[in-house]
Design a protein around this motif. Structure first.
Motif, short mmCIF file in Angstrom:
data_model
loop_
_atom_site.label_atom_id
_atom_site.label_comp_id
_atom_site.label_asym_id
_atom_site.label_seq_id
_atom_site.Cartn_x
_atom_site.Cartn_y
_atom_site.Cartn_z
N LEU A 184 21.95 1.71 15.82
CA LEU A 184 22.43 2.72 15.50
C LEU A 184 22.51 3.48 17.56
N LYS A 185 23.36 4.54 17.52
CA LYS A 185 23.75 5.77 18.83
C LYS A 185 23.48 7.04 17.90
N PRO A 186 23.13 7.53 18.30
CA PRO A 186 23.47 8.83 17.29
C PRO A 186 24.30 8.93 17.10
N SER A 187 24.19 9.83 15.66
CA SER A 187 25.60 10.39 14.56
C SER A 187 26.27 8.56 14.39
N GLU A 188 26.04 8.01 14.74
CA GLU A 188 26.82 6.45 14.24
C GLU A 188 26.74 6.25 12.80
N GLU A 189 27.96 5.93 12.22
CA GLU A 189 28.19 5.19 10.76
C GLU A 189 28.56 3.45 11.16
N LYS A 190 28.13 2.95 10.42
CA LYS A 190 28.04 1.76 10.45
C LYS A 190 27.82 1.41 8.51
N LYS A 191 28.82 -0.04 8.95
CA LYS A 191 28.83 -0.37 7.19
C LYS A 191 27.99 -2.08 6.95
N PHE A 192 28.08 -2.68 6.28
CA PHE A 192 27.36 -3.88 6.01
C PHE A 192 27.69 -4.52 5.08
N ILE A 209 26.74 -1.58 2.26
CA ILE A 209 25.20 -0.71 2.70
C ILE A 209 25.78 0.29 3.53
N GLN A 210 26.07 1.47 3.53
CA GLN A 210 26.74 1.70 4.37
C GLN A 210 25.16 3.04 4.69
N LEU A 211 25.48 3.18 5.74
CA LEU A 211 24.12 3.21 7.15
C LEU A 211 25.02 4.13 8.02
N ILE A 212 23.72 5.82 7.76
CA ILE A 212 24.45 6.90 9.08
C ILE A 212 23.19 7.73 9.81
N ASN A 213 23.30 7.58 11.01
CA ASN A 213 22.21 7.69 11.84
C ASN A 213 22.63 9.15 12.33
N ARG A 214 20.90 9.75 11.65
CA ARG A 214 21.15 11.42 11.85
C ARG A 214 20.32 11.36 12.76
N PHE A 215 19.77 10.22 13.67
CA PHE A 215 18.82 11.26 14.47
C PHE A 215 19.36 11.67 15.86
N GLN A 216 18.80 12.13 16.77
CA GLN A 216 20.09 12.45 17.80
C GLN A 216 19.28 11.57 19.34
N ILE A 217 19.07 10.32 19.06
CA ILE A 217 18.27 9.01 19.76
C ILE A 217 18.86 7.99 19.07
N LYS A 218 18.62 6.59 19.89
CA LYS A 218 19.09 5.75 19.69
C LYS A 218 18.17 5.07 18.73
N THR A 219 18.76 4.19 17.76
CA THR A 219 17.66 3.81 16.70
C THR A 219 17.54 2.75 16.12
N SER A 220 17.10 2.18 16.32
CA SER A 220 16.80 0.63 15.65
C SER A 220 16.08 0.63 13.92
N VAL A 221 17.30 -0.28 13.29
CA VAL A 221 16.95 0.03 11.67
C VAL A 221 16.39 -1.97 11.38
#
Length: 444
Positions: free
Chosen positions: A116-124, A83-95
């Motif tokens: 996720l931090k702002p604009s951070e991308e993660k893979k799970f 699963i790939q995630l990209i945070n497009r919020f400008q704030i730190k977000t709990s997902v």
């Protein structure tokens, strides 16, 4: 508006604060000075809620998510899903991620939590373990986002409905394909068997060189050429190897959530691949009330794909297997002497005796190997200590069944029929060992 309401979820933190304010309101009945403070805190609570909602919805994109599936799953093995995630919020977000898994796994508690931090991308990556062949339908991918306030959560649902087929264990196929032709055999239980002597398939006459077997000297050719000449032989190749799978009710017994039939299917795929790599012809068929799913033993590039598709589409039934029909079909369709690896199961000596005449008839013209299974749950039960009379009685019955399996092996040997008694999880290794032994001894 309807879409907005469906995507908005109030969090546990909001209800906890609301409950606390309710308790304070109760106390304000006795202490009037608290009432004004309670109203202010209540307004502040809803103000925070609105601000939290504004943070979550002012960005239309929010979180971007996708699920990456393999082309096909491998039955009985661990398969990775990404699963790939990209945070497009400008704030730190709990997902929180909730993936809608196929109904075969019956899991309703699957979730992944991260920050996720702002604009951070993660893979799970998470692992699934399928135990039934067929189609696996994945549903939508649900992503719940919340800010640092944690009063509300925004649900984004990604249309990720996908179907992935679950094929017989091709991961085992790759593993044994590698180790069967390397020097790492013993690590996986495979035995490297020394070939004794040579076959009598003549290849050519050549000049003698030091090291050649003097027993192969061709004296007639030596006399004509006035120099030593020897006969050169080659290994017999392109011998038919058939996997015969019993798909009757005796093969529906599950061990470690995988049925005996699926263990046999996985072993068939591996042994067919090794037979082809050893320059033999690989084929298969199944039987129950009649012989079906027939693949003629051949050695060609497309043979493994044909076997894989045939094994994937095997349909099971609960009927009593007809060994007389098996004998008739083998006699009618297989004219050349072949190695027949018969995957079935006998629980009692009486069950074997009912089918023994047909097995003897098949063994007269073909090299038959009867492969059946140990009851590993019974063996595990025997290792436990008995404390009551009832448990002693149960252990005695279990020992009788385990011993009867050994009697079946002796009975088959008495009639000159090869056999393998194996635990289900060791089926593939033991089948490969028997095949290598037969090839080394030149029995076929």
């Amino acid at each position: 508006m309807k879409k907005f309401i469906k995507s908005l979820y109030l969090q546990k933190r909001f209800f906890t604060v609301l409950f606390s304010l309710t308790v304070v309101f109760v106390f304000s009945y006795f202490f009037e000075n608290l009432f004004g403070l309670c109203k202010f805190l209540l307004l502040l609570c809803f103000a925070f809620l609105l601000f939290d909602i504004l943070l979550l919805y002012r960005n239309k994109v929010g979180i971007q998510a996708s699920r990456i599936l393999p082309e096909k799953l491998s039955n009985g093995d661990d398969n990775d899903i990404e699963i790939q995630l990209i945070n497009r919020f400008q704030i730190k977000t709990s997902v929180k991620i909730i993936d809608e898994l196929p109904v075969q796994w019956q899991r309703r508690d699957f979730e992944i939590n991260t920050i996720l931090k702002p604009s951070e991308e993660k893979k799970f990556t998470y692992t699934v373990h399928p135990t039934e062949r067929g189609e696996y339908h994945f549903g939508n991918l649900n992503v719940f986002s919340s800010s640092i306030l944690g009063f509300a959560a925004r649900r984004q649902q990604f249309a990720a409905e996908q179907m992935v087929p679950n094929y017989p264990s091709f991961l085992q196929l790759k593993k044994y394909d590698f180790i069967a032709f390397t020097n790492r055999l013993k690590r996986f239980g495979l035995k490297k068997i020394r070939r004794i002597g040579h076959t009598m398939e003549f290849e050519q006459i050549k000049e003698y060189v030091p090291g050649d077997d003097v027993r192969n000297i061709n004296w007639k050719a030596t006399a004509k050429r006035n120099e030593l000449m020897v006969n050169q032989f080659q290994d017999e190749k392109s011998q038919p190897v058939y996997s015969v799978i019993d798909k009757g009710r005796v093969m529906k017994m599950p061990f470690n959530k995988l049925s005996l039939l699926d263990y046999a299917i996985n072993a068939t795929l591996v042994i067919s691949n090794i037979a082809l790599k050893k320059h033999d012809k690989a084929g298969m068929f199944t039987f129950s009330r009649k012989v079906e799913d027939r693949v003629v033993a051949q050695r060609r590039n497309a043979q493994m794909n044909l076997l894989l598709e045939t094994l994937y589409n095997i349909k099971t039934d609960f009927s009593e297997s007809d060994f007389s029909r098996l004998y008739i079909d083998v006699k009618h369709y297989i004219k050349q002497r072949s190695l027949l690896l018969l995957y079935t199961n006998f629980e009692t000596l009486d069950a074997l005796h009912r089918q023994l005449p047909y097995l003897q008839a098949i063994a007269k013209t073909h090299l038959l190997v009867v492969i059946f299974f140990e009851n590993t749950e019974l063996k595990a039960y025997l290792n436990k200590s008995a404390e009551t009379t009832h448990q002693i009685f149960e252990k005695t019955i279990a020992e009788k069944f385990v011993f009867e399996k050994k009697l079946i092996v002796n009975e088959l040997q008495k009639y000159g029929i090869q056999s393998i008694l194996t635990a289900p999880e060791d089926l593939t290794v033991n089948t490969i060992n028997k095949y290598l032994e037969i090839k080394a001894r030149g029995l076929l």
